[in-house]
Structure formats: structure tokens, C-alpha cells
Scaffold this motif. Structure first.
Motif, PDB file in Angstrom:
ATOM      1  N   LEU A   1       0.829  -1.238   0.155  1.00 26.71           N
ATOM      2  CA  LEU A   1       0.013  -0.017  -0.093  1.00 26.71           C
ATOM      3  C   LEU A   1       0.481   1.184   0.262  1.00 26.71           C
ATOM      4  CD1 LEU A   1      -2.802   1.091  -0.390  1.00 26.71           C
ATOM      5  CD2 LEU A   1      -3.389   1.461   2.014  1.00 26.71           C
ATOM      6  N   PRO A   2       2.033   1.116   0.733  1.00 24.75           N
ATOM      7  CA  PRO A   2       2.754   2.398   0.640  1.00 24.75           C
ATOM      8  C   PRO A   2       3.167   2.796  -0.575  1.00 24.75           C
ATOM      9  CG  PRO A   2       3.282   1.299   2.573  1.00 24.75           C
ATOM     10  CD  PRO A   2       2.445   0.478   1.421  1.00 24.75           C
ATOM     11  N   GLN A   3       4.051   2.003  -1.564  1.00 23.92           N
ATOM     12  CA  GLN A   3       4.000   2.176  -2.925  1.00 23.92           C
ATOM     13  C   GLN A   3       3.154   3.126  -3.139  1.00 23.92           C
ATOM     14  OE1 GLN A   3       4.794  -0.961  -1.961  1.00 23.92           O
ATOM     15  NE2 GLN A   3       6.495   0.017  -0.785  1.00 23.92           N
ATOM     16  N   LEU A   4       1.673   2.345  -3.170  1.00 24.92           N
ATOM     17  CA  LEU A   4       0.774   2.385  -4.236  1.00 24.92           C
ATOM     18  C   LEU A   4       0.260   3.921  -4.377  1.00 24.92           C
ATOM     19  CD1 LEU A   4      -1.913   1.801  -6.229  1.00 24.92           C
ATOM     20  CD2 LEU A   4      -2.905   1.452  -4.047  1.00 24.92           C
ATOM     21  N   THR A   5       0.625   4.325  -2.993  1.00 23.81           N
ATOM     22  CA  THR A   5      -0.277   5.964  -2.275  1.00 23.81           C
ATOM     23  C   THR A   5       1.100   7.068  -2.187  1.00 23.81           C
ATOM     24  OG1 THR A   5      -1.082   4.630  -0.212  1.00 23.81           O
ATOM     25  CG2 THR A   5      -0.789   6.876  -0.366  1.00 23.81           C
TER      26      THR A   5
ATOM     27  N   LEU B   1       5.810   1.852  -9.263  1.00 23.32           N
ATOM     28  CA  LEU B   1       5.812   0.579  -7.820  1.00 23.32           C
ATOM     29  C   LEU B   1       6.750   0.152  -7.185  1.00 23.32           C
ATOM     30  CD1 LEU B   1       2.834  -0.901  -8.274  1.00 23.32           C
ATOM     31  CD2 LEU B   1       2.890   1.133  -6.471  1.00 23.32           C
ATOM     32  N   ILE B   2       7.914  -0.270  -8.334  1.00 22.09           N
ATOM     33  CA  ILE B   2       9.394  -0.793  -8.012  1.00 22.09           C
ATOM     34  C   ILE B   2      10.478   0.111  -7.669  1.00 22.09           C
ATOM     35  CG2 ILE B   2      10.816  -1.848  -8.760  1.00 22.09           C
ATOM     36  CD1 ILE B   2       8.802  -3.740 -10.780  1.00 22.09           C
ATOM     37  N   GLU B   3      10.520   1.077  -8.400  1.00 19.74           N
ATOM     38  CA  GLU B   3      11.416   2.135  -7.713  1.00 19.74           C
ATOM     39  C   GLU B   3      11.257   2.665  -6.205  1.00 19.74           C
ATOM     40  OE1 GLU B   3      13.790   3.503  -9.873  1.00 19.74           O
ATOM     41  OE2 GLU B   3      15.109   4.415  -8.483  1.00 19.74           O
ATOM     42  N   GLU B   4       9.761   2.656  -6.407  1.00 15.60           N
ATOM     43  CA  GLU B   4       9.399   3.594  -4.721  1.00 15.60           C
ATOM     44  C   GLU B   4       9.464   2.444  -3.879  1.00 15.60           C
ATOM     45  OE1 GLU B   4       8.212   6.217  -4.774  1.00 15.60           O
ATOM     46  OE2 GLU B   4       8.046   6.211  -2.035  1.00 15.60           O
ATOM     47  N   TYR B   5       9.346   1.119  -4.058  1.00 15.00           N
ATOM     48  CA  TYR B   5       9.717   0.233  -3.269  1.00 15.00           C
ATOM     49  C   TYR B   5      11.735   0.045  -2.219  1.00 15.00           C
ATOM     50  CZ  TYR B   5       9.758  -4.016  -0.534  1.00 15.00           C
ATOM     51  OH  TYR B   5      10.456  -5.306   0.230  1.00 15.00           O
TER      52      TYR B   5
ATOM     53  N   GLY C   1      18.056   2.352  -0.374  1.00 15.34           N
ATOM     54  CA  GLY C   1      19.047   2.861  -1.004  1.00 15.34           C
ATOM     55  C   GLY C   1      19.211   2.042  -2.251  1.00 15.34           C
ATOM     56  N   LEU C   2      18.262   0.960  -2.838  1.00 12.00           N
ATOM     57  CA  LEU C   2      18.850   0.045  -4.377  1.00 12.00           C
ATOM     58  C   LEU C   2      17.788   1.046  -5.375  1.00 12.00           C
ATOM     59  CD1 LEU C   2      18.280  -3.107  -2.942  1.00 12.00           C
ATOM     60  CD2 LEU C   2      20.108  -2.353  -3.179  1.00 12.00           C
ATOM     61  N   ASN C   3      18.216   0.828  -6.814  1.00  9.63           N
ATOM     62  CA  ASN C   3      17.902   1.285  -7.807  1.00  9.63           C
ATOM     63  C   ASN C   3      17.428   0.682  -9.185  1.00  9.63           C
ATOM     64  OD1 ASN C   3      20.137   3.723  -6.683  1.00  9.63           O
ATOM     65  ND2 ASN C   3      18.395   4.382  -7.513  1.00  9.63           N
ATOM     66  N   ILE C   4      16.412   0.425 -10.241  1.00 11.53           N
ATOM     67  CA  ILE C   4      16.271   0.054 -11.283  1.00 11.53           C
ATOM     68  C   ILE C   4      17.681   0.185 -11.775  1.00 11.53           C
ATOM     69  CG2 ILE C   4      15.669  -0.607 -13.553  1.00 11.53           C
ATOM     70  CD1 ILE C   4      12.703   0.671 -11.263  1.00 11.53           C
ATOM     71  N   VAL C   5      18.657  -1.153 -11.906  1.00 12.85           N
ATOM     72  CA  VAL C   5      19.677  -0.664 -12.843  1.00 12.85           C
ATOM     73  C   VAL C   5      20.035  -1.119 -14.008  1.00 12.85           C
ATOM     74  CG1 VAL C   5      20.778  -0.188 -10.474  1.00 12.85           C
ATOM     75  CG2 VAL C   5      20.615  -3.026 -11.551  1.00 12.85           C
ATOM     76  N   GLY C   6      19.185  -1.974 -14.739  1.00  7.95           N
ATOM     77  CA  GLY C   6      18.664  -2.967 -16.208  1.00  7.95           C
ATOM     78  C   GLY C   6      17.285  -3.565 -16.177  1.00  7.95           C
ATOM     79  N   TYR C   7      17.217  -3.841 -17.366  1.00  3.93           N
ATOM     80  CA  TYR C   7      16.953  -4.928 -17.849  1.00  3.93           C
ATOM     81  C   TYR C   7      16.727  -6.179 -18.083  1.00  3.93           C
ATOM     82  CZ  TYR C   7      13.063  -5.687 -21.261  1.00  3.93           C
ATOM     83  OH  TYR C   7      12.239  -6.274 -22.144  1.00  3.93           O
ATOM     84  N   PHE C   8      16.328  -7.322 -18.414  1.00  4.81           N
ATOM     85  CA  PHE C   8      16.020  -8.370 -18.577  1.00  4.81           C
ATOM     86  C   PHE C   8      15.022  -8.905 -19.894  1.00  4.81           C
ATOM     87  CE2 PHE C   8      16.909 -12.787 -18.353  1.00  4.81           C
ATOM     88  CZ  PHE C   8      16.211 -13.591 -18.854  1.00  4.81           C
TER      89      PHE C   8
END
Lengths: 302, 206
Positions: free
Chosen positions: A288-292, B72-76, B81-88
Motif C-alpha cells: 500500500l505505501p508504494q501505491l499511495t 511501484l518497483i522504484e518506490e519500493y 537505497g537501491l535503484n532499477i539498474v537494468g533490464y532483462f
């Protein structure tokens, strides 16, 4: 397309049979009925029936259908010897059969003998010019050889004759998307919506393609189709709800407050956002946090 | 940001590696893709790929699901302290070694946020041969952007540009394949169809 009940039934049967339970024949019939591609399981469980003489004879005339099903599954799993054996049995029982002839040609395909397969299909087509399966194999062969433009050509020719084949339109749409030919993909989904206007998946796919194409008009139309998807699915389609939020945000970035529709648009967006948050709270609370945050950034930019 | 992509090493962790390959095995008949999660090494000479998130197994070329998933992934991961650094990317056909338009576009997009981003393309021949060979190198091909922003294949035989962090990664992978662990992998497509499915795949490596 498979309904939720059918999917559940299938999964239940599949795990039952995988764990040594009964119902293999029921499972195989369901796979056949739903036209699913579960070749490794079909091969395994189908063979266990075929290799067991009493189980085999219990099938009666359906035995031959099973040989056919297992032959195709074997070819998909590259178990060509198994496929050959099944086809031999069928050849003995049904000599000069066109249906068995198709399997023989399919085996040539599986071996990669494209020219021989093409010859076999051509000669089968001479007697059955309207055999849909064979026409589709031509498309599949082109695709398998990496000749995507050829596949598109064959598929378009096929659709000129069989324009009501929804699966073919879907296949063509998917091929166009994979090649980033979005305008052509949109046309395919338009055809599908025209012929089956109450299937939400087509509205959703169309909206996705329009959003990808971009531009104000496409975004506005995409938003309409996301909302129709929401309508058709009783507000339960996560992708459509996200789609509405994305469209509103993208439209606002283009129009920058110059459009009157925006207030209305913002309302729909905040409704969709509320539904999403409620759903995530209930079913995926750790996400939920990321969604918000994501939804906030989408509404802030609109 | 340190060195240009011309000098950087790329190091792939076992977990990320296995997750991506298992994802492609779960969808044998379609193209699949995923994102690589990681950071620049403290010594500024390598991109460390710590994790991966499998994305889609259908309609890889469509934007809405891609945009949502990246958000959503980047936010998580940024919270860690991690980033999206590439693509598969794994192509639909097993003999297709081309890096297609969709893969390049997504790679370009990721480069806007992480300029040294890399693309990993599944090498099906190598994967198939893995059971017989004792090869310790990854069954993926590495692509990075050159100075004119074109994606180029990096030949890592002999040099150190691309490596698996754990030398026994392939053994682990074979183990997971043998126990059919690819069956339970959840990707973003699965999550969007049913949000109760977790794209982090928390139980995978227990």
C-alpha cells in the motif's frame, strides 16, 4: 477465453492428478475443451493412460482422440519418438485420413523440416481449401522461422477469409504490439470490440494500445475504454483502474489546465484511486505505501 | 557518477539471476522481461545487481503496465537505497538472439534514470547446454550503451566485465530447475491480475 470457474477447476484437477490422484482423463478432456497449452502435463498423464492397456480400452472410441492429443503434446515437448508412435497407431486405424495427414505434417514442422511441411500442408489444402487449422499452421511456421512479416501476411490473408476468428485477430494484435506497430494493433482490437462489444479484455487491450500511441486524442479515447472496462467488470479490474489514473495524469500534462473536462477527469481519477487503495489495503497491504505514493504523483501532475 | 559505461563491471547476484531464468522457464511459449535492481559499488567501478523483479509475459510492448510497474518497483526499492539498474529480456523464440525494439526502448527509458543501465538477454542455447556443461558463466548476454547510445553486446569471455557474484550460481540454478521451482514465480502481470500475488516472490529462496 477461460472463465475463473474453469481456471479453478483446471488447477484443482491438475494438482490432484500431479499428486497421484485420479481424474487424469477428466483433466485431459478439460485441457482439450479449453484449448490450453499444457503439453508437459498432457504428455505425462496421457501417456500413463495410453501405456496402460486396461485404462486405454476403458476409453472406447475416445482412445483415438487421446492418441491425437498426446501426439501434439509430445511434439510441443520435442518428444518426437512418442509423437511418431502415436501417429503410427492412428495411421493404422485411419488410413488415408486427412486428420492424421495434418498430424504427419505437424511432425515435419516439429522436426524443423519446413519445406516438407509446407508441401504437405499445400497438398492437404488442395482437397480442403477452407481448413482453418492448416491455414493457421502456415502462420505458425512463418513465426517459428522468425519470418514475422511473413506471418503477418499469412494472418492477414487468413482473416480476409475467416474474418470472424477472434483468436486470429488477437494473435495479429499481439504480433503488431511486439513489433511496436501500435496503429495496426489498434485496428485489430477495434475489430474485436465491434464483433464482441461486451468482452472487457478487448476494451482494456485497446485502451492500452491507445495509451502507448499517445497524443491527446488517443489518451482521451483510452480513458473512455478504461472506464468502459471498469463498467464491464464491475469496478474490479486493477489494470483499468490504473489506466484511468495514468490517462488523467497524461492528459493534464498536455492540456495544462486549459480544458474544462479536467475537473470531471480529476473526479474519475480520484474515484479510481480510492478503489485501488481500498483493494490494496484489503488484499496487498504491504504494497500500500508504494501505491499511495505512486497515485499521489499521478494526481499531483494532473 | 564515476566511470562511463565503457569501464564498468557488472556483477549479478545469484538471487537475481535465478529469479530471472526461472521466470522465463515459467512461460516457455512467450517473451518475458524483468528489471534488475542494484547499486553502484562503493569503489565506483561496478554495477552490483542485487535483486530482480520479473515483469511481464504478455504484451511486453505496451506502456501502461510498464509505467505502473516501474513506479511501484522504484518506490519500493529506493526506500532500501537501491535503484532499477537494468533490464532483462527473453525472446519468444529459442533461436532468436536479436535485441528487439521493445527491449532497447525499455533499456533506453531505464538509462534516463540510471545512465549505466545494462540489458541482459537470455541465451537459450547456453541454458539448454547447462545440464551437460560445467559452465560457470551466466546464461545471459550483456548489452551496454556505447557513446552514441547504441546498445552493444559485451563479450565477457576473457575479461571481467560481467560475472556472477556467486561461483556456484549455475549449480543452484540447476537445482531449482530440477525441483521445478519456476512454477511458483509471480511476475507483475500476475500481480496486476490478482494483487494478492506478491511480485517480490518472498518465499522463493527459503
Amino acid at each position: 477465453m477461460v472463465t475463473k470457474t474453469e481456471e479453478n477447476q483446471l488447477n484443482r484437477l491438475e494438482s490432484q492428478v500431479d499428486n497421484g490422484g485420479s481424474g487424469a482423463w477428466e483433466y485431459l478432456c478439460l485441457v482439450r475443451k479449453l484449448k490450453l497449452r499444457r503439453s508437459d502435463k498432457v504428455l505425462k498423464h496421457g501417456l500413463s493412460i495410453l501405456n496402460n492397456p486396461s485404462k486405454r480400452s476403458a476409453l472406447g472410441p475416445e482412445e483415438w482422440t487421446l492418441y491425437e492429443q498426446v501426439a501434439v503434446a509430445a511434439m510441443d515437448c520435442q518428444s518426437l519418438d512418442v509423437a511418431k508412435d502415436c501417429i503410427k497407431v492412428l495411421q493404422k486405424k485411419f488410413p488415408d485420413s486427412k486428420r492424421v495427414g495434418r498430424l504427419e505434417a505437424l511432425l515435419l514442422e516439429a522436426k524443423g523440416s519446413w519445406e516438407l511441411a509446407e508441401k504437405a500442408y499445400s497438398s492437404l489444402l488442395e482437397d480442403n481449401p477452407l481448413d482453418q487449422t492448416i491455414h493457421k499452421r502456415r502462420v505458425a511456421m512463418a513465426k517459428a522461422q522468425g519470418n514475422i512479416p511473413g506471418a503477418i501476411e499469412w494472418l492477414n490473408k487468413y482473416l480476409e477469409i475467416f474474418m470472424a476468428d477472434h483468436d486470429a485477430w488477437r494473435e495479429l494484435g499481439e504480433i503488431y504490439v511486439s513489433l511496436q506497430m501500435y496503429k495496426q494493433a489498434a485496428f485489430c482490437y477495434e475489430e474485436l470490440i465491434l464483433s464482441q462489444p461486451t468482452v472487457p479484455l478487448y476494451h482494456l487491450a485497446y485502451a492500452d494500445v491507445l495509451y502507448t500511441l499517445g497524443g491527446l486524442e488517443n489518451l482521451q479515447t483510452a480513458k473512455k475504454y478504461y472506464t468502459s472496462t471498469i463498467d464491464l467488470t464491475g469496478g474490479k479490474n486493477t489494470r483499468a483502474l490504473f489506466g484511468v489514473c495514468l490517462c488523467t495524469s497524461a492528459i493534464a500534462q498536455i492540456t495544462k489546465g486549459k480544458s474544462k473536462e479536467e475537473k470531471e477527469g480529476a473526479q474519475v481519477q480520484s474515484l479510481a484511486a480510492k478503489v485501488l487503495e481500498k483493494d490494496y489495503k484489503q488484499r496487498a497491504p504491504d504494497k500500500l505505501p508504494q501505491l499511495t505514493t505512486a497515485l499521489k504523483s499521478l494526481t499531483l501532475s494532473s | 557518477m564515476g566511470s562511463s559505461s565503457g569501464d564498468l563491471r557488472y556483477e549479478l547476484s545469484q538471487n537475481a539471476y535465478i529469479k530471472l531464468v526461472l521466470h522465463s522457464l515459467n512461460h516457455l511459449t512467450s517473451a518475458v522481461n524483468g528489471v534488475l535492481i542494484g547499486r553502484i559499488s562503493p569503489s565506483n567501478d561496478a554495477v552490483l545487481i542485487d535483486d530482480a523483479v520479473p515483469l511481464f509475459h504478455s504484451h511486453l510492448g505496451l506502456l501502461p503496465q510498464l509505467e505502473i510497474s516501474l513506479m511501484l518497483i522504484e518506490e519500493y526499492f529506493s526506500a532500501k537505497g537501491l535503484n532499477i539498474v537494468g533490464y532483462f529480456h527473453a525472446n519468444e523464440r529459442s533461436d532468436d538472439y536479436e535485441l528487439g525494439g521493445v527491449a532497447k526502448n525499455i533499456g533506453d527509458h531505464i538509462c534516463r534514470y540510471f545512465p549505466q543501465a545494462a540489458i541482459l538477454l537470455l541465451d537459450n542455447k547456453k541454458l539448454e547446454a547447462l545440464k551437460k556443461s560445467k559452465d560457470r558463466s551466466a546464461v545471459t548476454q550483456l548489452y551496454v550503451r556505447d557513446a552514441s547510445k547504441n546498445w552493444k553486446l559485451v563479450h565477457s569471455e576473457g575479461n571481467n566485465r560481467f560475472s556472477l557474484r556467486e561461483p556456484s550460481a549455475n549449480l543452484m540454478l540447476l537445482d531449482y530447475i530440477a525441483s521445478e521451482k519456476w512454477q511458483g514465480i509471480v511476475d507483475f502481470d500476475d500481480h496486476l491480475d490478482d494483487i494478492s500475488k506478491d511480485w517480490l516472490n518472498p518465499g522463493l529462496f527459503n
